[in-house]
Write an enzyme that holds these catalytic residues in place. Sequence first.
Site, short mmCIF file in Angstrom:
data_model
loop_
_atom_site.label_atom_id
_atom_site.label_comp_id
_atom_site.label_asym_id
_atom_site.label_seq_id
_atom_site.Cartn_x
_atom_site.Cartn_y
_atom_site.Cartn_z
N ASP A 128 0.72 -1.21 -0.01
CA ASP A 128 -0.22 -0.10 0.20
C ASP A 128 0.89 1.07 -0.03
O ASP A 128 1.48 1.12 -0.63
CB ASP A 128 -0.65 -0.37 1.20
CG ASP A 128 -2.36 0.69 0.95
OD1 ASP A 128 -2.42 1.99 0.63
OD2 ASP A 128 -3.33 -0.12 0.75
N HIS A 190 -3.68 6.31 3.43
CA HIS A 190 -4.76 4.71 3.20
C HIS A 190 -3.96 3.95 3.73
O HIS A 190 -4.88 2.89 3.74
CB HIS A 190 -4.27 5.47 1.33
CG HIS A 190 -5.43 4.36 0.75
ND1 HIS A 190 -4.93 2.18 0.74
CD2 HIS A 190 -6.29 4.32 0.26
CE1 HIS A 190 -5.70 1.87 -0.44
NE2 HIS A 190 -6.57 2.80 -0.60
N SER A 517 -11.34 -0.86 -0.80
CA SER A 517 -9.85 -0.45 -0.44
C SER A 517 -10.12 -1.10 1.13
O SER A 517 -9.55 -1.05 1.90
CB SER A 517 -9.03 0.33 -0.61
OG SER A 517 -8.57 1.01 -1.85
#
Length: 726
Positions: A128, A190, A517
Amino acid sequence: MASLFFLLILTFSSIFSNTFAADSNDHLKTYIVYMGELPKSDFSVASLHTNMLQKVIGSRESKSLLWSYEKSFNGFVAKLTEDEKNKLELFPSETQHLHTTRSWDFIGFPQDVKRAPLESDVIVGVLDTGAWPESDSFNDDGFGPPPDKWKGSCDSTNFTCNNKLIGAKYFNIDGFAGDEELSARDIDGHGTHTASTVAGRAVNNASLLGLANGVARGGVPSARIAIYKICHLRGCSDADILAGFDNAISDGVDIISLSVGGRIITYFRDSIAIGAFHAMKNGILTSNSAGNSGPRLGSVSNTAPWSLSVAASSIDRKFFAQIVLGNNITYEGAAINTFDGVIYPIVDGASVPNTKNGSASSDSRYCLPDTLDPTLVKNKIVVCKDLIDPAESALLSGASGVVIESDLGDEDYEATSYPLPATYLSIKEGNDVLTYINSTKTPSAIILKSNEVVDEAAPTVVFFSSRGPNLITPDILKPDLTAPGAEILAAWSQGTTVTGEQGDTRVVPYNIISGTSMSCPHVSAAAAYVKSFHPTWSPAAIKSALMTTTTQLSPSKNTDAEFAYGSGQINPIKAVDPGLVYDAGEQDFVSFLCGQGYSNIALSIITGDSGVCSPATNATVWDLNYPSFALSANKPGSSVSRTFHRTVTNVGSADSSYQVNVVAPLGMVVKVDPTTLAFKQVGEKQSFVVTVDATVGSNVISGSLVWSDGVHKVTSPIVAFFFPTF
Ligand SMILES: *[C@@H]1O[C@H](CO)[C@@H](O)[C@H](O)[C@H]1NC(C)=O
Ligand SMILES: *[C@@H]1O[C@H](CO)[C@@H](O)[C@H](O)[C@H]1NC(C)=O
Ligand SMILES: *[C@@H]1O[C@H](CO)[C@@H](O)[C@H](O)[C@H]1NC(C)=O
Ligand SMILES: *[C@@H]1O[C@H](CO)[C@@H](O)[C@H](O)[C@H]1NC(C)=O
Ligand SMILES: *[C@@H]1O[C@H](CO)[C@@H](O)[C@H](O)[C@H]1NC(C)=O
Ligand SMILES: *[C@@H]1O[C@H](CO)[C@@H](O)[C@H](O)[C@H]1NC(C)=O
């Protein structure tokens, strides 16, 4: 030597092409030369790559070789000219994108759930944007050293690992980091969010500035996290994605969580499918996000049958922000507004164009950048039609609040954060606000801090979650299953703000965001949870356990049915004890690929063997031992008949007998032979044949097949649908 059949991935992004052109050699582009298995001999793979490259580039003076993959598979990244590239066999690739806690309780997975002692030996590799190592969610108080099998390292500057966050590496093979710091530190948010959703420890009193207050926790709070930073603010390059897989596999992770994707592309040109295939060969299940391109049919990505493809569904908590007009009429829209309400004058963006800059009200009604007159919007709430990020440009023009009106305001839309007080209304309500503005000389309004509302309809698959059918292999149902992915609270990076937008000053340790996600790491955690009880189970067995024990979602609330939710919503507790599993190994996937007509050459890239396809190994798509059943007809209104061969492995009790129960709607006839499966031992396999006859209209028709021993209900969806051949 390894097969010299190779494929190239062209790593080149149309969006960022200028950056590449600005390189010193503007005729050079970056390519991935992907060569499959590592050679069995022990000579240096890197020198093989150098030699190969030398043959292609001849005497050209160049630092062409950027990277050698030599840990888990074979390949390299090089800068080549068009001519040099053409001397090699190719496939193109692009930039991949990030698919952007109450959720565990909502799915019936409470904090005090039974845990296996081995949970602390499970290592989840998160590919990620990196992680924020100082987050409370990654605190290692009470953790012992990593398990012995761990071979990874903390190979990053400005990043300290610990016994929770046991590894960190970053990749920047073709320069995607630009001038970002070269570190596994997350400056996007994220990666911190996804990693903490998988395996963050329990943190009390976590909230986004008071919203969603409660315990933030990952699904496997004792498991270890290894961070592979493969995405930068610009996106994620295929070269870096493959490097992440190569390292995660050799470092010894148990599960890979990858909330990235974008393209719908044949398996052999898909860096994520290729990486996940190697992971599968090494006993590692990859959990992928299905994509945020819904609700369009056929939008699901990451469809390789050896991986999980995860849709996003709602939980029973939603955020709304109210706006109270000066006449006391109140409207409410989905928005995450952390700001305390202040009364301001309110104006229509259309009435305050920046005429000095030549803007017209046709632009300023959308609050496009620099189209609002700063003197007329300062300290006011502006009403903007939704086009591109009206909130950010309204803030930059000096506004103190924004009302966004949108077609999507009528949909069951996910609440998002904005860098200033904001709410999100339907076109009709937006018009009512404009009528009010016109009705008085001193229009004013106040936008209140968001309130949390119970959503009785949950779970439903959210608007943006990518839908089936699977365009690569229609007769493999995708997405596989669904998990919470709407308005999820999890840890955040302190290297950015709530929105990351200009003018936002809110640096927070926890944030609320939505996306597949966010659902993907829920399933990665569920897979890790199953693995902690059954360390020897194959990736396909874990996947089957997760898929056959799901909670059904309502087809009346989800009109795309299985194309939206696959097998249903994960139930990790049940997945630990599924009774039977549909297992499959590398050879099963190879036979499936042979049956799909992939050439030996294409397959040798993955398998390293030549001549892997033969009539004997050729399996139809219907015979891949998959835990769901799909059959497509290429004309609407036509009939289709398919035979599925399946084998289940008993992982329940030694002496057990399973009866089949079929639910088939009108238009579908299902026969199963035999209808009883008797097992004497754990580990024993039994086979059966399913024949489905279906007449399909324009909608998917759904049935199900359940094997039950009175304790377990091993449930698989059966879907038949019309799929046009293009
Ligand atoms: C919870 O966190 C908030 C800030 O986020 C803080 O003001 C409050 O004192 C904390 N409460 C407890 C009980 O720790
Ligand atoms: C709106 O409500 C407030 C408080 O209830 C009241 O004081 C005020 O007079 C009302 N204004 C109008 C325009 O009705
Ligand atoms: C016009 O827009 C530019 C940015 O495009 C901005 O810098 C400038 O201040 C604006 N001028 C006026 C008079 O608003
Ligand atoms: C409000 O007034 C403006 C300017 O007179 C007009 O263009 C607009 O259509 C009006 N809007 C509504 C919703 O009445
Ligand atoms: C480490 O990362 C932080 C956050 O991004 C940054 O502010 C700091 O400058 C970095 N430190 C070094 C030594 O690069
Ligand atoms: C396997 O089946 C596919 C599809 O029917 C066919 O194209 C291919 O030629 C077959 N391969 C072999 C080796 O039989």
